[in-house]
Design a protein around this motif. Structure first.
Motif, short mmCIF file in Angstrom:
data_model
loop_
_atom_site.label_atom_id
_atom_site.label_comp_id
_atom_site.label_asym_id
_atom_site.label_seq_id
_atom_site.Cartn_x
_atom_site.Cartn_y
_atom_site.Cartn_z
N TYR A 181 16.60 2.62 7.35
CA TYR A 181 16.15 2.55 5.95
C TYR A 181 17.25 1.95 5.07
O TYR A 181 17.01 1.02 4.29
CB TYR A 181 15.79 3.96 5.46
CG TYR A 181 15.74 4.11 3.97
CD1 TYR A 181 14.65 3.63 3.24
CD2 TYR A 181 16.78 4.73 3.28
CE1 TYR A 181 14.61 3.77 1.86
CE2 TYR A 181 16.74 4.88 1.90
CZ TYR A 181 15.66 4.39 1.19
OH TYR A 181 15.61 4.52 -0.17
N SER A 224 9.90 9.26 -2.35
CA SER A 224 9.32 8.88 -1.06
C SER A 224 10.40 8.67 -0.01
O SER A 224 10.18 8.92 1.18
CB SER A 224 8.47 7.61 -1.21
OG SER A 224 9.28 6.48 -1.45
N SER A 225 11.58 8.23 -0.43
CA SER A 225 12.66 7.99 0.54
C SER A 225 13.22 9.30 1.09
O SER A 225 13.77 9.33 2.20
CB SER A 225 13.79 7.18 -0.10
OG SER A 225 14.54 7.96 -1.02
N SER A 226 13.11 10.40 0.33
CA SER A 226 13.66 11.68 0.79
C SER A 226 12.64 12.53 1.53
O SER A 226 13.02 13.50 2.20
CB SER A 226 14.21 12.48 -0.41
OG SER A 226 13.17 12.93 -1.24
N TYR A 250 24.52 1.97 -0.46
CA TYR A 250 23.74 2.14 0.76
C TYR A 250 24.59 1.95 2.02
O TYR A 250 24.28 2.54 3.06
CB TYR A 250 22.54 1.19 0.75
CG TYR A 250 21.42 1.75 -0.10
CD1 TYR A 250 20.62 2.79 0.35
CD2 TYR A 250 21.18 1.25 -1.38
CE1 TYR A 250 19.62 3.31 -0.42
CE2 TYR A 250 20.17 1.77 -2.17
CZ TYR A 250 19.39 2.80 -1.69
OH TYR A 250 18.40 3.34 -2.47
N VAL A 309 17.27 -1.59 3.07
CA VAL A 309 17.53 -1.62 1.62
C VAL A 309 18.58 -2.68 1.33
O VAL A 309 18.45 -3.49 0.39
CB VAL A 309 17.98 -0.24 1.11
CG1 VAL A 309 18.48 -0.35 -0.33
CG2 VAL A 309 16.85 0.77 1.15
N ALA A 320 5.73 -0.58 -0.64
CA ALA A 320 5.86 0.87 -0.54
C ALA A 320 4.55 1.50 -0.07
O ALA A 320 4.55 2.42 0.76
CB ALA A 320 6.27 1.46 -1.89
N GLN A 376 9.80 0.56 4.12
CA GLN A 376 10.16 1.36 2.95
C GLN A 376 11.51 0.92 2.39
O GLN A 376 11.68 0.77 1.18
CB GLN A 376 10.21 2.84 3.32
CG GLN A 376 10.50 3.75 2.14
CD GLN A 376 10.60 5.20 2.55
OE1 GLN A 376 11.25 5.53 3.54
NE2 GLN A 376 9.94 6.08 1.81
N GLY A 377 12.47 0.69 3.27
CA GLY A 377 13.77 0.24 2.82
C GLY A 377 13.72 -1.11 2.14
O GLY A 377 14.38 -1.34 1.12
N ARG A 418 10.01 3.11 8.18
CA ARG A 418 11.28 3.25 7.47
C ARG A 418 11.85 1.90 7.06
O ARG A 418 12.45 1.74 5.99
CB ARG A 418 12.26 3.99 8.38
CG ARG A 418 13.29 4.86 7.70
CD ARG A 418 12.73 5.88 6.76
NE ARG A 418 13.74 6.86 6.38
CZ ARG A 418 13.95 7.31 5.15
NH1 ARG A 418 13.23 6.87 4.15
NH2 ARG A 418 14.87 8.22 4.90
N VAL A 425 12.42 -0.64 -1.40
CA VAL A 425 13.43 -0.10 -2.31
C VAL A 425 14.50 -1.15 -2.62
O VAL A 425 14.93 -1.30 -3.77
CB VAL A 425 14.06 1.17 -1.71
CG1 VAL A 425 15.22 1.65 -2.57
CG2 VAL A 425 13.01 2.28 -1.58
N SER A 450 4.20 0.92 3.60
CA SER A 450 5.08 1.81 4.38
C SER A 450 4.49 3.22 4.47
O SER A 450 4.60 3.87 5.52
CB SER A 450 6.47 1.86 3.76
OG SER A 450 6.50 2.61 2.55
#
Length: 420
Positions: free
Chosen positions: A72, A43-45, A365, A76, A103, A126-127, A123, A130, A106
């Motif tokens: 992102y 999902s991050s890519s 990161y 993280v 997640a 989402q970060g 983003r 993760v 997001s």
């Protein structure tokens, strides 16, 4: 405290794996956590393959795109620093469950985005998801590794991100090019997949030895025992080189590929990310039984070769050479990450495994975000081609330094009779 070697760490992992299996949390729990890792990285890519589309539809610059990407990585880091060791006391399962809920949120924000504002919000959430999950995933995979294959935990820890990144790149590229409403459909499909693995996490058992403590948000401090700081610094240098390459490819790689190919097919951009990650996964599978430091050395050699070929491809303007160089670079990327992560995991005492895993990813990161943002800003000034040449040359210098330091560490380890 004496420095734990990889052998002793694996022995502890075997013991825990046997205990976890007896409690019904071994093989099935290991597969669930592995699926969470792959899906989060996938999902991050996905946005990477969509960045070119966002640029076209919303008139965004390359610098803005790298800021979106870096947000992102920054969130993280925030999740790691705030919650990196939370799973050591609260437990792996509740932390993973909370991360998966974030997640899903997001994915909803991504699907609803019609401009830069919601894209940034999506983003960021989402970060955070993760970052919250990273320490718990890394530790759980080491604890739940099958008894017959104790090294599989470290292998999945390093191969899982590359598998996920590759699948995300190619999957998003296909959806962008051939499916309706790709900026919505991609995220709705992912939300459904997250719901499925969340059900698996709810059903799995707990593997953390100190689970059951109370919820406390304690800002994470990166603390490495004095006895292993030298080894940690050497190995983290490899992590920095690896994820500097990863950050560049995930933010600007698709745009660079389309520029060299002279193509507008978004699948080609996503396939470039998939090629890098696919080669990385292949190298990790091939070298899974090779010693950690030897794997790291081979990976750094591959990174140097790949970077040299990328520079040659940019100089010649050759798309075919660029794709071949990306494959070589990916193989080195995967091997270097596998070797360094395995060696780093051997430095952790069992009760601090989640904390040390989080510390490793803090460096990863930072390396992924800071150089990518700098590259994006320089792209606005000097153009994508010249910026790419300068970036690759700088990373090659870091790789050369990491290679020399790792060779010295390997020689010292052999002299001491330790297991590298």
């Amino acid at each position: 405290m004496a420095e734990p070697t990889e052998t002793t760490t694996r022995g502890d992992t075997v013991h825990r794996g046997a205990r976890a299996a007896a409690a019904g949390t071994g093989p099935s729990g290991f597969r669930v956590v592995g699926a969470v890792l792959v899906l989060l990285m996938l999902s991050s890519s996905v946005p990477s393959a969509l960045y070119v589309l966002y640029q076209q539809e919303w008139d965004l610059s390359s610098g803005t795109i790298t800021v979106v990407f870096a947000l992102y990585a920054v969130t993280v880091l925030a999740g790691l620093l705030l919650f990196g060791s939370l799973s050591d006391t609260l437990g792996r399962r509740p932390v993973l469950g909370a991360a998966l809920v974030l997640a899903i949120v997001s994915m909803g924000l991504f699907a609803a985005a019609q401009g830069l504002g919601l894209l940034l919000a999506a983003r960021a959430v989402q970060g955070l998801a993760v970052g919250l999950a990273t320490g718990a995933m890394g530790a759980a995979l080491l604890e739940l590794a099958p008894r017959a294959r104790p090294a599989l935990g470290a292998q999945v820890n390093s191969a899982g991100p590359t598998v996920g990144i590759g699948l995300g790149g190619i999957g998003a590229g296909l959806l962008v090019q051939y499916a309706p409403a790709p900026t919505v459909l991609s995220y709705l499909l992912l939300a459904g997949a997250f719901a499925v693995v969340l059900a698996g996490v709810v059903r799995m058992g707990e593997s953390a030895p100190g689970a059951g403590g109370r919820f406390r948000v304690v800002p994470h401090r990166i603390r490495v025992p004095a006895a292993v700081r030298g080894r940690f610094a050497v190995l983290v240098l490899t992590i920095v080189a690896v994820w500097s390459v990863g950050g560049f490819y995930l933010s600007l790689g698709p745009h660079l590929a389309l520029s060299l190919l002279g193509s507008t097919n978004h699948l080609a951009g996503g396939a470039t990310v998939a090629l890098l990650a696919g080669a990385a996964t292949g190298a990790q599978l091939l070298l899974g039984r090779t010693g950690a430091l030897r794997t790291a050395v081979l990976g750094l050699l591959g990174l140097l070769a790949g970077l040299g070929l990328v520079l040659l491809a940019l100089g010649l303007g050759s798309a075919s050479l660029f794709l071949g160089a990306t494959a070589v670079l990916g193989a080195g990327w995967g091997a270097a990450f596998l070797g360094s992560f395995r060696a780093l995991s051997a430095l952790a005492a069992p009760e601090h495994r989640g904390e040390l895993t989080a510390a490793v990813y803090v460096f990863a990161y930072l390396a992924m975000s800071v150089p990518a943002v700098l590259a994006g800003m320089l792209t606005n000034i000097h153009g994508l081609h010249r910026t790419s040449v300068g970036f690759m040359a700088a990373v090659a210098g870091v790789c050369a330094l990491a290679l020399l330091a790792t060779l010295r560490l390997a020689a010292r380890t052999r002299a001491e009779g330790s297991t590298p």
